[in-house]
Design an enzyme around this catalytic site. Structure first.
Site, PDB file in Angstrom:
ATOM      1  CG  LEU A  11      -1.941  -0.906   1.267  1.00  0.00           C
ATOM      2  CD1 LEU A  11      -2.681  -1.103   2.661  1.00  0.00           C
ATOM      3  CD2 LEU A  11      -2.818  -0.927   0.186  1.00  0.00           C
ATOM      4  N   GLY A  12       2.105   1.174   0.531  1.00  0.00           N
ATOM      5  CA  GLY A  12       2.943   2.376   0.768  1.00  0.00           C
ATOM      6  C   GLY A  12       4.227   2.118   1.512  1.00  0.00           C
ATOM      7  N   GLY A  45       7.534   4.104   3.673  1.00  0.00           N
ATOM      8  CA  GLY A  45       7.931   5.296   4.575  1.00  0.00           C
ATOM      9  C   GLY A  45       9.202   5.002   5.066  1.00  0.00           C
ATOM     10  N   GLY A  46       9.629   5.906   5.847  1.00  0.00           N
ATOM     11  CA  GLY A  46      11.086   5.914   6.389  1.00  0.00           C
ATOM     12  C   GLY A  46      11.118   4.699   7.449  1.00  0.00           C
ATOM     13  CB  VAL A  86       1.612   0.227   4.778  1.00  0.00           C
ATOM     14  CG1 VAL A  86       0.354  -0.289   5.232  1.00  0.00           C
ATOM     15  CG2 VAL A  86       2.297   1.117   5.984  1.00  0.00           C
ATOM     16  CG  ASP A  99       4.557  13.320  11.489  1.00  0.00           C
ATOM     17  OD1 ASP A  99       4.707  14.528  11.151  1.00  0.00           O
ATOM     18  OD2 ASP A  99       4.608  12.276  11.284  1.00  0.00           O
ATOM     19  CE  LYS A 142       4.417   2.676  10.991  1.00  0.00           C
ATOM     20  NZ  LYS A 142       3.917   3.683  11.835  1.00  0.00           N
TER      21      LYS A 142
END
Length: 674
Positions: free
Chosen positions: A361-362, A364-365, A369, A477, A383
């Site tokens: 799905l995605g 990041g750092g 996910v 955040d 995640k």
């Protein structure tokens, strides 16, 4: 097909084997209904010598064929037994004209019931006999029973109250004799139940159709020669079958079978009583013992959960995590209504199809996910924290601690975690991805009413974090990619890896490790490490202006004036042209007064001084109250190039969502603060 006796003509119908496989002359084996004695029994005979005895008829089936019932077989064929003035016989009735069945006996003395398999075009064996040692007639001699599960002595053992006749384990089994030589008659004797058996050969048994089972017991007890009894018809409960002298050809069945009532003296009855008591009590004791073990394990598991089986203190020398000491009760994650489950790695591998690219799905750092599906069909977002991330462990601990205690319709729901070889967080799956995928799209499909409802939903979620939850939480955040949308476009705030708990009476705190996303961080936090609920308000203001304009705060604007979205909005506000910042995709399909009020509130939230910014509850009240007049706006932060704070940045993509593609904002970690 009918086997049996015609009582008037004395004709006996039975089937015989061939003399050999190739010789159809009458052989020596026959399969017949034998009416010798008072009870009809099925036999396979070798001449006149029994090879197999299927036992007497018991109202349901033959005692030696407990699985071969007379009830309709697949509603296709039925087996019937008749005993009237004309005949005593058994026969099959085929209810389906397309069904074929036959009974054969071969030249070796084996009988088979065969059914025709139309699909495979072959005969299937439905029953065969004799099948094993215990099917052989009188295999274990007198007063013994054959157990097919017993290997020694061809499965033979003595009936209760009897002992091996040979009296030596080395000799061949010769049958059994009574343990007590004294005559068992009116000396405290009774009957022991021997369940699940083929009853003894009834050729010399006595049959009485009128006696019930209780009368049958008294009848046998009053006759010193009676060694056993049973019900002649277990279907109706009527009929009495009694034996005198030796009992032969008895065997156990693992399923069904009849109950044989065996005469025994008082000492055997006492043993049997203790045995029966043990059989009744032992399962209860075992169940209680297992229940106690289960409860002990459950309490141990709950204790481990309270102590934090994630080992929250391990490897965390950072003083920032010391807030847990003041909130140790947060670690008891399973005390709330919905438990946070610890999933196994194998479950996550199966749910995500081994973390396949198609389920991604995605990224990041802090990791990647994936979309997944549990065995019950529930969709999840996994995640998977990056192994190389030096921030991942603390954020992983922090997110579980915080979200496990938070319940609000505008906060993403944490379902569980995995801490087996890898660190993973398991969330509810939200199909509409992140807010950034909609408001920053080239052609946004969000109308004004949907945008306003999203802005209000985010505000309600932040009010819960700041004021209504049991612990005051500062998110640190808040941004568009950390707001996810469910199927009804309801916003849910996610990614609590950087969140901090403060006291209920505490409005601010400081840190030497500044984390957040460039463009959303309040100036006092980015420059001095001072964070508060007002730093979240600043982030909300930036997000609100992005929702209105459809542009990122980090977008490029007029080189000579605005350095970012906040500066651009401020310039248009001073020029009395605030509506020029509204997303062009909305055209004029919006409430002008409502949009102006939202722009005004957004600018109030991003004011440079945290003291004059509204709280989230005040901001929400101004947004939805048409009569409320927002206060004048002071100059926002970061509106001129000279004021932009860059610092020393360690940048890493922060998108770690539960239903979206990766975003482009950069999460910053500034190592030196106040």
């Amino acid at each position: 097909m009918k086997l049996g006796w015609n009582k008037r003509t004395r004709e006996n119908k039975f089937i015989t084997s061939w003399k050999s496989r190739d010789n159809p002359e009458t052989g020596q084996y026959s399969f017949r209904l034998n009416v010798t004695g008072s009870a009809a029994q099925l036999y396979i005979l070798n001449g006149l010598t029994p090879v197999l005895r299927a036992g007497p008829w018991n109202g349901i089936t033959f005692s030696g064929l407990p699985g071969y019932t007379v009830s309709p077989v697949n509603d296709i064929s039925s087996l019937y037994y008749i005993d009237n003035e004309e005949e005593m016989a058994i026969y099959y009735s085929v209810n389906d004209p397309t069904f074929y069945t036959r009974l054969v006996i071969n030249d070796e003395g084996f009988a088979e019931r065969l059914n025709w398999n139309t699909g495979l075009q072959k005969w299937d064996v439905f029953w065969t006999g004799p099948n094993g040692q215990c099917d052989k007639y009188a295999n274990c001699r007198a007063f013994s029973i054959c157990d097919p599960n017993k290997v020694a002595d061809q499965g033979c053992q003595c009936l209760p109250g009897y002992k091996d006749k040979s009296d030596s384990p080395t000799n061949t089994f010769q049958g059994c004799v009574a343990k007590s030589e004294a005559l068992l008659c009116r000396n405290g004797e009774g009957f022991i139940e021997v369940p699940g058996v083929k009853v003894p050969d009834a050729a010399k048994a006595q049959f009485d159709l009128d006696l019930g089972i209780n009368e049958c017991k008294d009848f046998c007890l009053n006759n010193c020669s009676c060694t056993a009894y049973t019900s002649a018809n277990i279907s109706s409960g009527k009929g009495c079958l009694t034996w005198y002298g030796e009992l032969v050809d008895v065997r156990y069945f693992s399923e069904r079978g009849q109950v044989l009532y065996l005469r025994a003296d008082s000492s055997e009855l006492a043993k049997d009583s203790k045995k029966r008591l043990l059989v009744l009590v032992l399962p209860v004791l075992v169940s209680i013992f297992l229940l106690i073990l289960l409860l002990v394990y459950w309490f141990w598991w709950k204790k481990k959960q309270r102590e934090g089986n994630l080992d929250f203190s391990q490897g965390s020398g950072n003083s920032e995590m010391s807030f847990m000491e003041g909130h140790a009760d947060v670690l008891a994650m399973n005390e709330r209504g919905t438990e946070v489950i610890c999933f196994s790695l194998s479950t996550m591998v199966a749910a995500t199809d081994n973390f396949s690219f198609s389920n991604k799905l995605g990224e990041g750092g802090f990791g990647t996910v994936y979309k997944g599906q549990l065995q019950g069909g529930q969709e999840i977002a996994v995640k998977r924290l990056s192994v190389t991330s030096n921030q991942g462990l603390e954020e992983f601990k922090n997110e579980i601690i915080l979200i496990a205690k938070l319940q609000h319709r505008n906060l993403v729901r944490l379902l569980g975690y995995c801490y087996q070889q890898e660190k993973m967080l398991i969330y509810e799956y939200l199909p509409n991805r992140g807010l950034d995928c909609f408001i920053f799209a080239k052609t946004s499909m969000l109308n004004w009413r949907t945008r306003f409802n999203i802005a209000m939903g985010i505000a309600r979620g932040m009010i819960y974090l700041h004021h209504d939850s049991r612990l005051r939480i500062i998110h640190r955040d808040l941004k568009a990619s950390n707001v996810l949308l469910d199927a009804s476009m309801n916003p849910k705030i996610s990614d609590f890896g950087m969140a901090r708990i403060v006291g209920s009476d505490q409005n601010e705190d400081t840190t030497r490790r500044v984390v957040g996303t460039y463009g959303y961080m309040a100036p006092e936090y980015a420059m001095e490490g001072l964070f508060s609920i007002k730093s979240d308000v600043f982030s909300y203001g930036v997000l609100l202006l992005e929702i209105i304009s459809g542009r990122r705060n980090t977008s490029t604007f007029d080189a000579g004036k605005s350095v970012n979205l906040v500066g651009h909005v401020w310039d248009r506000w001073l020029e009395s042209k605030p509506l020029e910042i509204v997303d062009a995709s909305l055209a004029e399909s919006f409430d002008v007064s409502e949009v102006l009020r939202c722009i005004h509130v957004g600018l109030l939230c991003v004011q440079e001084s945290s003291a004059v910014r509204p709280t989230m509850s005040e901001a929400a009240s101004m947004l939805c109250n048409e009569r409320a007049t927002p206060s004048p706006v002071e100059q926002p932060a970061f509106i001129n190039r000279a004021q932009v704070y860059f610092g020393t940045l360690k940048s890493s993509s922060s998108s770690s969502r539960t239903g979206a593609t990766a975003a482009t904002e950069m999460t910053t970690a500034i190592s030196e603060g106040r």
